[in-house]
Design an enzyme around this catalytic site. Sequence first.
Site, PDB file in Angstrom:
ATOM      1  N   LYS A 156      38.025  29.737  38.152  1.00 31.99           N
ATOM      2  CA  LYS A 156      37.380  30.551  39.177  1.00 31.99           C
ATOM      3  C   LYS A 156      37.121  31.946  38.592  1.00 31.99           C
ATOM      4  O   LYS A 156      38.042  32.730  38.390  1.00 31.99           O
ATOM      5  CB  LYS A 156      38.267  30.644  40.422  1.00 31.99           C
ATOM      6  CG  LYS A 156      37.533  31.202  41.643  1.00 31.99           C
ATOM      7  CD  LYS A 156      37.965  32.622  41.883  1.00 31.99           C
ATOM      8  CE  LYS A 156      37.130  33.245  43.008  1.00 31.99           C
ATOM      9  NZ  LYS A 156      36.711  34.607  42.649  1.00 31.99           N
ATOM     10  N   GLY A 207      44.708  39.797  37.073  1.00 36.76           N
ATOM     11  CA  GLY A 207      44.081  40.751  37.978  1.00 36.76           C
ATOM     12  C   GLY A 207      45.073  41.791  38.450  1.00 36.76           C
ATOM     13  O   GLY A 207      46.036  42.125  37.740  1.00 36.76           O
ATOM     14  N   SER A 208      44.876  42.281  39.646  1.00 32.99           N
ATOM     15  CA  SER A 208      45.688  43.377  40.166  1.00 32.99           C
ATOM     16  C   SER A 208      47.037  42.878  40.671  1.00 32.99           C
ATOM     17  O   SER A 208      47.204  41.695  41.007  1.00 32.99           O
ATOM     18  CB  SER A 208      44.954  44.084  41.307  1.00 32.99           C
ATOM     19  OG  SER A 208      44.888  43.246  42.460  1.00 32.99           O
ATOM     20  N   VAL A 211      46.764  41.591  44.484  1.00 35.50           N
ATOM     21  CA  VAL A 211      46.207  40.248  44.649  1.00 35.50           C
ATOM     22  C   VAL A 211      47.130  39.219  43.997  1.00 35.50           C
ATOM     23  O   VAL A 211      47.320  38.119  44.524  1.00 35.50           O
ATOM     24  CB  VAL A 211      44.784  40.176  44.065  1.00 35.50           C
ATOM     25  CG1 VAL A 211      44.231  38.756  44.175  1.00 35.50           C
ATOM     26  CG2 VAL A 211      43.864  41.144  44.793  1.00 35.50           C
ATOM     27  N   GLY A 212      47.718  39.574  42.860  1.00 34.98           N
ATOM     28  CA  GLY A 212      48.635  38.655  42.183  1.00 34.98           C
ATOM     29  C   GLY A 212      49.801  38.248  43.067  1.00 34.98           C
ATOM     30  O   GLY A 212      50.231  37.077  43.052  1.00 34.98           O
ATOM     31  N   GLU A 229      49.235  37.722  35.064  1.00 33.71           N
ATOM     32  CA  GLU A 229      48.995  38.810  34.118  1.00 33.71           C
ATOM     33  C   GLU A 229      48.338  39.931  34.911  1.00 33.71           C
ATOM     34  O   GLU A 229      47.204  39.789  35.373  1.00 33.71           O
ATOM     35  CB  GLU A 229      48.100  38.341  32.974  1.00 33.71           C
ATOM     36  CG  GLU A 229      48.757  37.270  32.114  1.00 33.71           C
ATOM     37  CD  GLU A 229      47.835  36.708  31.056  1.00 33.71           C
ATOM     38  OE1 GLU A 229      46.639  37.060  31.069  1.00 33.71           O
ATOM     39  OE2 GLU A 229      48.298  35.920  30.224  1.00 33.71           O
ATOM     40  N   CYS A 263      43.393  46.035  30.837  1.00 32.73           N
ATOM     41  CA  CYS A 263      44.781  46.161  31.293  1.00 32.73           C
ATOM     42  C   CYS A 263      45.664  46.738  30.203  1.00 32.73           C
ATOM     43  O   CYS A 263      46.707  47.330  30.493  1.00 32.73           O
ATOM     44  CB  CYS A 263      45.319  44.813  31.780  1.00 32.73           C
ATOM     45  SG  CYS A 263      45.195  43.484  30.580  1.00 32.73           S
ATOM     46  N   GLN A 310      34.604  50.738  41.525  1.00 35.17           N
ATOM     47  CA  GLN A 310      35.313  51.290  40.370  1.00 35.17           C
ATOM     48  C   GLN A 310      34.956  52.754  40.167  1.00 35.17           C
ATOM     49  O   GLN A 310      35.823  53.588  39.878  1.00 35.17           O
ATOM     50  CB  GLN A 310      34.957  50.500  39.108  1.00 35.17           C
ATOM     51  CG  GLN A 310      35.652  49.153  38.995  1.00 35.17           C
ATOM     52  CD  GLN A 310      37.151  49.280  38.973  1.00 35.17           C
ATOM     53  OE1 GLN A 310      37.849  48.835  39.904  1.00 35.17           O
ATOM     54  NE2 GLN A 310      37.684  49.899  37.944  1.00 35.17           N
ATOM     55  N   GLU A 362      47.541  52.844  37.836  1.00 40.11           N
ATOM     56  CA  GLU A 362      46.488  52.361  36.941  1.00 40.11           C
ATOM     57  C   GLU A 362      45.132  52.869  37.418  1.00 40.11           C
ATOM     58  O   GLU A 362      44.711  52.577  38.535  1.00 40.11           O
ATOM     59  CB  GLU A 362      46.499  50.835  36.895  1.00 40.11           C
ATOM     60  CG  GLU A 362      45.553  50.251  35.873  1.00 40.11           C
ATOM     61  CD  GLU A 362      45.685  48.740  35.759  1.00 40.11           C
ATOM     62  OE1 GLU A 362      45.616  48.230  34.625  1.00 40.11           O
ATOM     63  OE2 GLU A 362      45.863  48.070  36.797  1.00 40.11           O
TER      64      GLU A 362
END
Length: 462
Positions: A156, A207-208, A211-212, A229, A263, A310, A362
């Site tokens: 995805k 991802g973030s 969301v992770g 990750e 990252c 962003q 971040e």
Amino acid sequence: MPIEIHNPAAPDQIVATYDETPDNTLDLVVARARSAQIKWAALPQPERGVMVANFVNGLESRAEEIVRSITVEMGKPLAEARGEAMKALGEARASVARANAPIGEVFGSQTPGTVSYSTRRPRGVILGINPWNFPFSTPMRKAIPALVYGNTIILKPASLTPGAVALMAEVAADTLPENVVQAVIGRGALGQALAEHIGVDAVSFTGSVEVGKRVAIAAAGHLAEISLELGGKNPVILNDSSDLDRALDQILLAAFAVCGQRCTAVSRVIVHRDLEQAAVSGLAARAAAMEPMDGMIEGAKIGPLASVQQLEDVAGFVTRAVSGGAIVAAGGHRLEMPGGGYFYAPTILSGVKRDMEIARQEVFGPVLSLIAYDTVDEALSIANDTAFGLSSCLYSEHTDLVERFVAESESGMLHVNAGSFPENHLPFVGIKDSSMGVGGSNGPSTIQFYTTEHAVYRRASV
């Protein structure tokens, strides 16, 4: 509803349109993956390795299409997109080489006449949820080891950058058995629904942190294996260097590659007070000399940010930092470009304190903060004073400091006198809020995620 992709360097330009995968087809997608996995897993691992190598060769033959898709959808310059493609192919070949590696161990048995050993089996159906900043290399890091070890994979891509994964699916259809690789295209809810699906055996997410965590909860509901990750707030400790100019060149590249949207990007320079003035002026001069431009222009060094969100996020971080006392040594503003675009000037902030938001969260943009220190203890304390633990760097020629850094830096990847760029065959790993679960990409430890372990106790007779 179709997803329209806009060029971040010229947002009025629609560069691609993709059909979303309907929610009511997910059961079928997973069922196809499960059926294909049975036949795929039955092949000897070395034979799978040969077939996966053919898949990688097919991708290489379409590398320039992939490169251009990356640039027009995500914004990174063609040179960086080519670098991403070539590195992904190199990493893939390192993973394919493990097709002939041992997959178990022999143990001495406590029982006479018994042979004891361990072996591994494919885990099953893998879901790979991918970010927008590395739309080719990240799904490749998930797909290639998954395939080598006998799994099928559902990829995805991020809704901002589906092109590279769509091309991967095309090449897979020409080089691999049917449904061994499938692509689904949609927004975040689609990934969430698949993570919750009982037919998915493992979920690899990049991802973030926010969301992770949601993905982990969804996967844990049916005890799927999880590899996350996540983000980073990666420090460089600049203590001493016999070639300061070279060190600053490396730091700048590690900070502003992919417009800071990595990252592993360096975002904090923790600099010895004796070097602070030279580091600030040297980095500011280098940043000011960078010329952001449309990534499709050959020779471009730094492109736009990937989206208006962003751009707004980065600008907000800098505004709040300056309000809190940080000093803009270079950049610090949006750029007006002929095609519009989400451009932000490469930014150097001095006078940053360790407790500022800009030093702890971040940013994911072209912003580099400098924090001065007086003692080694203070430098290591500042470096570790964050929830993240992905990558860290040290510039020093003092052996005792190098040893302390390797032993005490709270990061999964540690670089000494070099920028934060991982190599093809080593683990890509983090600790703290940067990672969860065993490594799902790169290095020999991927076998732990993509396979299950089994102990065998074997006797010739009763």
